[in-house]
Design a protein around this motif. Structure first.
Motif, PDB file in Angstrom:
ATOM      1  N   ALA A 114       0.825  -1.211   0.000  1.00 63.74           N
ATOM      2  CA  ALA A 114       0.000   0.000   0.000  1.00 63.74           C
ATOM      3  C   ALA A 114       0.856   1.256   0.000  1.00 63.74           C
ATOM      4  CB  ALA A 114      -0.936  -0.021   1.209  1.00 63.74           C
ATOM      5  N   THR A 115       1.939   1.221   0.788  1.00 64.05           N
ATOM      6  CA  THR A 115       2.857   2.363   0.799  1.00 64.05           C
ATOM      7  C   THR A 115       3.544   2.496  -0.553  1.00 64.05           C
ATOM      8  OG1 THR A 115       3.265   2.032   3.145  1.00 64.05           O
ATOM      9  CG2 THR A 115       4.843   3.393   1.950  1.00 64.05           C
ATOM     10  N   GLY A 116       3.919   1.338  -1.150  1.00 66.47           N
ATOM     11  CA  GLY A 116       4.568   1.355  -2.453  1.00 66.47           C
ATOM     12  C   GLY A 116       3.658   1.904  -3.535  1.00 66.47           C
ATOM     13  N   GLN A 117       2.333   1.649  -3.419  1.00 62.96           N
ATOM     14  CA  GLN A 117       1.385   2.162  -4.409  1.00 62.96           C
ATOM     15  C   GLN A 117       1.417   3.692  -4.444  1.00 62.96           C
ATOM     16  OE1 GLN A 117      -2.857   1.953  -3.504  1.00 62.96           O
ATOM     17  NE2 GLN A 117      -3.252   1.157  -5.583  1.00 62.96           N
ATOM     18  N   VAL A 118       1.462   4.314  -3.241  1.00 63.48           N
ATOM     19  CA  VAL A 118       1.501   5.784  -3.159  1.00 63.48           C
ATOM     20  C   VAL A 118       2.788   6.307  -3.794  1.00 63.48           C
ATOM     21  CG1 VAL A 118       1.582   7.754  -1.601  1.00 63.48           C
ATOM     22  CG2 VAL A 118       0.062   5.820  -1.093  1.00 63.48           C
ATOM     23  N   LEU A 119       3.920   5.656  -3.493  1.00 58.59           N
ATOM     24  CA  LEU A 119       5.192   6.092  -4.054  1.00 58.59           C
ATOM     25  C   LEU A 119       5.201   5.923  -5.579  1.00 58.59           C
ATOM     26  CD1 LEU A 119       7.635   4.509  -1.449  1.00 58.59           C
ATOM     27  CD2 LEU A 119       7.301   6.949  -1.867  1.00 58.59           C
ATOM     28  N   TYR A 120       4.681   4.768  -6.066  1.00 61.13           N
ATOM     29  CA  TYR A 120       4.664   4.499  -7.511  1.00 61.13           C
ATOM     30  C   TYR A 120       3.853   5.550  -8.263  1.00 61.13           C
ATOM     31  CZ  TYR A 120       3.541   2.335 -11.981  1.00 61.13           C
ATOM     32  OH  TYR A 120       3.371   2.112 -13.304  1.00 61.13           O
ATOM     33  N   ARG A 121       2.673   5.844  -7.757  1.00 65.21           N
ATOM     34  CA  ARG A 121       1.821   6.787  -8.466  1.00 65.21           C
ATOM     35  C   ARG A 121       2.398   8.199  -8.446  1.00 65.21           C
ATOM     36  NH1 ARG A 121      -4.361   4.699  -6.983  1.00 65.21           N
ATOM     37  NH2 ARG A 121      -4.189   2.741  -8.191  1.00 65.21           N
ATOM     38  N   GLY A 122       3.150   8.507  -7.411  1.00 65.32           N
ATOM     39  CA  GLY A 122       3.754   9.837  -7.353  1.00 65.32           C
ATOM     40  C   GLY A 122       5.009   9.955  -8.192  1.00 65.32           C
ATOM     41  N   LEU A 123       5.721   8.837  -8.414  1.00 72.09           N
ATOM     42  CA  LEU A 123       7.024   8.898  -9.068  1.00 72.09           C
ATOM     43  C   LEU A 123       7.057   8.266 -10.464  1.00 72.09           C
ATOM     44  CD1 LEU A 123       9.216   7.808  -6.032  1.00 72.09           C
ATOM     45  CD2 LEU A 123       8.885  10.137  -6.862  1.00 72.09           C
ATOM     46  N   CYS A 124       6.254   7.201 -10.665  1.00 77.90           N
ATOM     47  CA  CYS A 124       6.456   6.361 -11.842  1.00 77.90           C
ATOM     48  C   CYS A 124       5.291   6.344 -12.828  1.00 77.90           C
ATOM     49  CB  CYS A 124       6.738   4.913 -11.409  1.00 77.90           C
ATOM     50  SG  CYS A 124       8.037   4.760 -10.164  1.00 77.90           S
ATOM     51  N   SER A 125       4.085   6.691 -12.356  1.00 80.63           N
ATOM     52  CA  SER A 125       2.901   6.497 -13.182  1.00 80.63           C
ATOM     53  C   SER A 125       2.932   7.341 -14.445  1.00 80.63           C
ATOM     54  CB  SER A 125       1.643   6.806 -12.372  1.00 80.63           C
ATOM     55  OG  SER A 125       1.667   8.156 -11.926  1.00 80.63           O
ATOM     56  N   GLY A 126       3.641   8.462 -14.435  1.00 74.79           N
ATOM     57  CA  GLY A 126       3.697   9.324 -15.609  1.00 74.79           C
ATOM     58  C   GLY A 126       4.303   8.618 -16.800  1.00 74.79           C
ATOM     59  N   CYS A 127       5.262   7.709 -16.566  1.00 74.84           N
ATOM     60  CA  CYS A 127       5.912   6.976 -17.656  1.00 74.84           C
ATOM     61  C   CYS A 127       5.358   5.560 -17.808  1.00 74.84           C
ATOM     62  CB  CYS A 127       7.418   6.895 -17.428  1.00 74.84           C
ATOM     63  SG  CYS A 127       8.258   8.473 -17.587  1.00 74.84           S
ATOM     64  N   HIS A 128       5.000   4.919 -16.692  1.00 70.85           N
ATOM     65  CA  HIS A 128       4.634   3.514 -16.720  1.00 70.85           C
ATOM     66  C   HIS A 128       3.136   3.263 -16.581  1.00 70.85           C
ATOM     67  CE1 HIS A 128       8.803   2.304 -16.667  1.00 70.85           C
ATOM     68  NE2 HIS A 128       9.019   3.147 -15.662  1.00 70.85           N
TER      69      HIS A 128
END
Length: 557
Positions: free
Chosen positions: A485-499
């Motif tokens: 769940a914590t990783g989901q927040v980090l992913y969407r803030g850092l990675c979702s723009g490209c992935h």
């Protein structure tokens, strides 16, 4: 001193006696303020002081506290202050007890705060370092000139070496201004920091203030019971000459003796500052004269007999070019013996290392000059023949092996770097295969524990084998399972723009390869795969990487 010239009233005389730096006076004045802007440095006790609070109190002005970083570093803007300043770091020690250390700030730039600098400040104040900060006296602070700081530093080093038996060979001349690296949880400190570790061990359960008091009073050192006797050379001078000079110049006002004048620097400071009207003696009392007065007042007109010492210098026997023998010489006093060559064209000496330069006769000398307790030892001479080498002399080489930082199981490892001065390839190997293995320059982690890697170079027909270099570091256990769940927040803030918002859909770019494998994410950032290198600043913790890897394993969360 000529009382008619000084025209002292009784009150002035009492004040002069109370503040005497030598034969009738106090300290000298310091320089006015400067245009300093920033003071940076490191606070450490052998271990970096992390989370400490550093403050400055100055000739004019003071600073708000700043917090030290994990490596003990700090930075303070002093553009609105008038230097000099006394610095303090407040911190909690390993037992969670409140402690404080001090240092001097005479100019902008680097300022260390360590137990050694605390001892220097205490010696400057002839009291405690804490009082210099808590009971700030601007005029007294200004009297702590660079020359006085240098003199106090020398006294502290002498005490550390002769009384606590601390190895001070790695201490720089300027213990306050020379930059150094302190030990942290993730790295080992440098040689300067190692001296602080040695001091901590030698102090044991004793308080730092007790050692500082011993330096001031002379207790526990070679000058015991002589009220802090000190000369410019550290040795006794001409007591008879000192008696004549003191009688002619000082006894009229100060009587048969003045305890503070057993320190030559106080005499010179009093004359230079015209304390108690002593300025007229500037043409009479120089450094040698102040040494003589100090010796007379400390030991009387007949100096105390010095203890005889002898030197033991182990014979080498004849040598052959290409050999690299180590010299061994000790003194019965325990003082360091100085070794030298009188035939430098045939042989040279550096510390205890002998270098053979050419065939011929090599002559070495071993000397020990003594100190305030021991007389100079008789010189020992050793002569031997250096024969020509029967085989070509191989060139020497050394290895430089960069020590890896501590590692964590499951995380990417750095490439090992080792080079030799000869340019020949260095071989890396693990001596702890149960913890780590090495293939070329690739380090692989097997289990948590202490990993030791060696670097060797066997040489060739023209180059001698290098001394093996070794580095050890800790391998920490793998991080706890990531929190998806914590990783989901980090992913969407850092990675979702490209992935993409959901990993594996649309622009996945193989992002799911990092599922439960944080090292894939770490490598991508480190190697700038897919332009991810920008994430190295500010960087992400191992736990954050593990959390994102856990989320990628459950993208439908």
């Amino acid at each position: 001193m000529n009382c008619s010239k000084s025209n002292l009233t009784l009150g002035v005389l009492i004040a002069a006696v109370a503040t005497l730096s030598a034969c009738g006076g106090g300290g000298i004045g310091g320089a006015a303020g400067n245009s300093a802007t920033t003071v940076t440095g490191v606070a450490a006790t052998g271990l970096a002081i992390a989370g400490g609070s550093v403050s400055l109190r100055c000739a004019v002005g003071a600073t708000n506290p700043v917090t030290t970083a994990t490596d003990g570093s700090f930075s303070i803007d002093v553009s609105s202050l008038t230097l000099p300043c006394v610095a303090r770091v407040d911190y909690l020690d390993g037992s969670n007890k409140k402690q404080k250390l001090h240092s001097m700030v005479t100019a902008s730039g680097n300022v260390n705060i360590t137990p050694v600098t605390d001892m220097v400040v205490a010696n400057l104040a002839n009291g405690t370092a804490a009082d210099v900060f808590d009971k700030l006296d601007s005029e007294k602070l200004k009297s702590f000139t660079k020359d006085r700081i240098s003199t106090s530093t020398t006294k502290v080093k002498t005490y550390l070496r002769d009384t606590l038996h601390v190895d001070i060979s790695k201490l720089p001349d300027d213990v306050i201004g020379t930059k150094f690296s302190a030990t942290t949880k993730s790295r080992k400190g440098d040689d300067f920091d190692g001296v602080l570790d040695d001091l901590k061990v030698k102090l044991g359960t004793r308080k730092l203030e007790d050692a500082e008091n011993e330096i001031e009073t002379g207790e526990g050192s070679a000058s015991k019971n002589t009220s802090a006797f000190a000369t410019s050379t550290g040795l006794k001078a001409d007591a008879t000459a000192g008696q004549s000079l003191y009688t002619a110049s000082c006894s009229g006002c100060h009587g048969a003796g003045m305890p503070a004048a057993v320190n030559y620097q106080r005499t010179l400071s009093a004359v230079a500052g015209n304390k108690g009207g002593m300025g007229y003696l500037s043409g009479t009392i120089n450094t040698a004269a102040a040494d003589n007065i100090a010796t007379y007042l400390a030991y009387g007109a007949t100096p105390v007999a010095l203890t005889v010492q002898t030197i033991t210098f182990t014979s080498l026997g004849n040598q052959t070019l290409g050999a690299a023998p180590t010299l061994a010489a000790t003194s019965s006093s325990g003082l360091v013996v100085t070794l030298a060559s009188t035939t430098p064209s045939v042989c040279t000496v550096t510390n205890t290392a002998l270098t053979l330069m050419a065939a011929g006769t090599c002559t070495l000398t071993a000397t020990q000059s003594g100190n305030a307790s021991f007389a100079a030892a008789a010189e020992i001479t050793q002569t031997f023949t250096v024969a020509g080498a029967s085989v070509p002399v191989l060139a020497a080489q050394t290895i430089t092996f960069t020590a890896p930082a501590g590692q964590t199981m499951g995380m990417a490892t750095p490439a090992l770097v080792a080079t030799s001065t000869s340019g020949l390839t260095v071989t890396l190997a693990s001596t702890t295969p149960a913890i780590c293995t090495v293939n070329g320059t690739t380090l692989s982690l097997v289990a948590a524990g202490s990993c030791t890697v060696t670097a060797s170079q066997p040489g060739n027909s023209t180059v001698a084998a290098a001394a093996t270099a070794s580095n050890s570091f800790l391998v920490a256990p793998a991080l706890m399972s990531g929190v998806a769940a914590t990783g989901q927040v980090l992913y969407r803030g850092l990675c979702s723009g490209c992935h993409g918002v959901t990993p594996g859909v649309n622009l996945s770019r193989n992002i799911l390869n990092a599922a439960n494998t944080p090292s894939v994410i770490s490598n991508a950032i480190t190697q700038n795969i897919g332009n991810m290198g920008y994430l190295a600043n500010p960087g992400y913790s191992n736990q954050q990487l593990a959390d994102m890897a856990a989320y990628l394993a459950t993208p439908g969360l």
